[in-house]
Design an enzyme around this catalytic site. Structure first.
Site, PDB file in Angstrom:
ATOM      1  N   THR A 129      -1.523   1.542   6.384  1.00  0.00           N
ATOM      2  CA  THR A 129      -0.935   0.447   5.606  1.00  0.00           C
ATOM      3  C   THR A 129      -0.913  -0.768   6.517  1.00  0.00           C
ATOM      4  OG1 THR A 129       1.186  -0.406   4.774  1.00  0.00           O
ATOM      5  CG2 THR A 129       1.310   1.509   6.193  1.00  0.00           C
TER       6      THR A 129
ATOM      7  N   GLY B  40      -5.239  -5.472   6.160  1.00  0.00           N
ATOM      8  CA  GLY B  40      -6.485  -4.768   5.947  1.00  0.00           C
ATOM      9  C   GLY B  40      -7.644  -5.270   6.771  1.00  0.00           C
TER      10      GLY B  40
ATOM     11  N   THR C 269       0.788  -1.234   0.000  1.00  0.00           N
ATOM     12  CA  THR C 269       0.000   0.000   0.000  1.00  0.00           C
ATOM     13  C   THR C 269       0.827   1.295   0.000  1.00  0.00           C
ATOM     14  OG1 THR C 269      -1.688  -1.222   1.221  1.00  0.00           O
ATOM     15  CG2 THR C 269      -1.912   1.152   1.222  1.00  0.00           C
TER      16      THR C 269
ATOM     17  N   GLY D  24      -9.862  -4.629   0.699  1.00  0.00           N
ATOM     18  CA  GLY D  24      -9.214  -4.419   1.990  1.00  0.00           C
ATOM     19  C   GLY D  24      -9.615  -3.088   2.600  1.00  0.00           C
ATOM     20  N   ASP D  25      -8.785  -2.633   3.529  1.00  0.00           N
ATOM     21  CA  ASP D  25      -9.083  -1.389   4.238  1.00  0.00           C
ATOM     22  C   ASP D  25      -8.857  -0.135   3.413  1.00  0.00           C
ATOM     23  OD1 ASP D  25      -6.278  -2.172   4.341  1.00  0.00           O
ATOM     24  OD2 ASP D  25      -5.993  -0.342   5.515  1.00  0.00           O
TER      25      ASP D  25
HETATM   26  N1  GLY Z   1      -3.769  -2.677   3.483  1.00  0.00           N
HETATM   27  C1  GLY Z   1      -4.032  -3.202   2.215  1.00  0.00           C
HETATM   28  C2  GLY Z   1      -4.964  -4.313   2.188  1.00  0.00           C
HETATM   29  O1  GLY Z   1      -5.082  -5.052   3.155  1.00  0.00           O
HETATM   30  O2  GLY Z   1      -5.601  -4.483   1.184  1.00  0.00           O
END
Ligand code: GLY
Length: 299
Positions: free
Chosen positions: A219, A222, A168, A198-199
């Site tokens: 980052t 997620g 990320t 994801g997040d």
């Molecule tokens: N932080 C990125 C994801 O988990 O997609």
């Protein structure tokens, strides 16, 4: 008139020694692009979009071309951009044919009554707004084909995969008008199931901006960050009077303690005060204000 500031991250993970220089180069280039936009009188949104586009185009990072591959061997991208002045936001999820998802997210923010587009609908929106669709293969690089093969064919353990994972990118800015903005873009996690989001592109999770609190980009893992709505959690603490560095540290402690999660966070408030924290082995970051620029790999 406010003193502008720009903060970027290139992911928190076990960045190996031979990837340190490529990360630093990418962070410097992102800072230069974002700062150029601010110097020309651009808005915080202009600056973070410019910075994130540079990192999406840089294969060192898990965003845009060079991202992790999903279980089907395809790149599937998520991104969000948010304006702290108005709380307008634009997000895209699971796009496979967009070179710069953060640019598409900006168009969603500017030109749509909606906030979030996913998959083929997002790509149709892109076409209708003049964003060219590319072949997914253009986003796939050999390093990632090999990484996926090691996991799927050689049965490399998930722990090994994590220690070699990259994760990320994000950017935050405060512009001369005192407006905050935040952007986050990712290829998500290696070997993810197709359709997994994801997040990063979810408001309040991987990204948040509100002039009345702070701009935040995260980052890391997620699924844990989403469950804690960690970006908004940190911004709320800043709104309640916690300095950004303390809010960042507390957010990562919360992630660790509550869900044994791993990750990193950058935070900036409307006074230009900065916070950076992570519990990953390393995290790539950069910061610029008038007359001052710094970047590094935080341990
Ligand atoms: N932080 C990125 C994801 O988990 O997609």
């Amino acid at each position: 008139m406010h003193k502008p500031a720009l903060v970027v991250h290139g992911g928190g993970w076990a960045i190996p020694d031979d990837m340190v220089e490529p990360h630093l180069n990418g962070i410097r280039a992102a800072l230069a692009a974002g700062w150029h936009a601010l110097e020309r009188g651009g808005s915080a949104l202009d600056a973070i979009e410019a910075a994130v586009v540079v990192m999406e185009d840089d294969e060192a990072f898990d965003a845009g071309r060079g991202s992790f591959l999903n279980r089907d061997g395809r790149v599937q991208l998520d991104a969000l951009i948010m304006d702290g002045a108005t709380l307008r936001a634009g997000g895209v999820g699971c796009v496979e044919r967009i070179r710069n998802p953060i640019h598409l997210a900006r168009i969603v923010l500017e030109d749509s009554p909606h906030v979030y587009f996913v998959g083929p609908g997002a790509e149709r929106f892109a076409e209708e707004h003049g964003v060219p669709l590319i072949a997914n293969e253009e986003l796939v690089i050999e390093r990632e084909v090999e990484r996926l093969r090691r996991l799927q064919v050689q049965g490399e353990s998930p722990a090994d995969v994590f220690s070699a994972s990259h994760d990320t990118v994000g950017a935050l800015a405060l512009d001369k008008n005192g407006n905050l903005a935040a952007a986050t873009s990712t290829g998500g996690t290696l070997n993810k199931t197709s359709g997994r989001v994801g997040d990063s592109s979810l408001i309040g999770c991987g990204c948040y901006a509100d002039n009345q609190s702070a701009a935040v980009s995260t980052t890391g893992w997620g699924e844990a960050i989403m469950k804690l709505v960690l970006g908004k959690w940190a911004a709320d603490r800043v709104a309640a009077g916690t300095p950004p560095q303390q809010a960042a540290s507390e957010a990562i402690n919360y992630l660790q303690k509550r869900l044994s999660g791993h990750g990193g966070i950058i935070v900036i408030d409307a006074q230009g005060r900065l916070g950076i924290a992570h519990n990953t082995p390393r995290m790539a970051w950069g910061f610029a204000t008038p007359g001052q620029q710094a970047c590094g790999i935080k341990r």
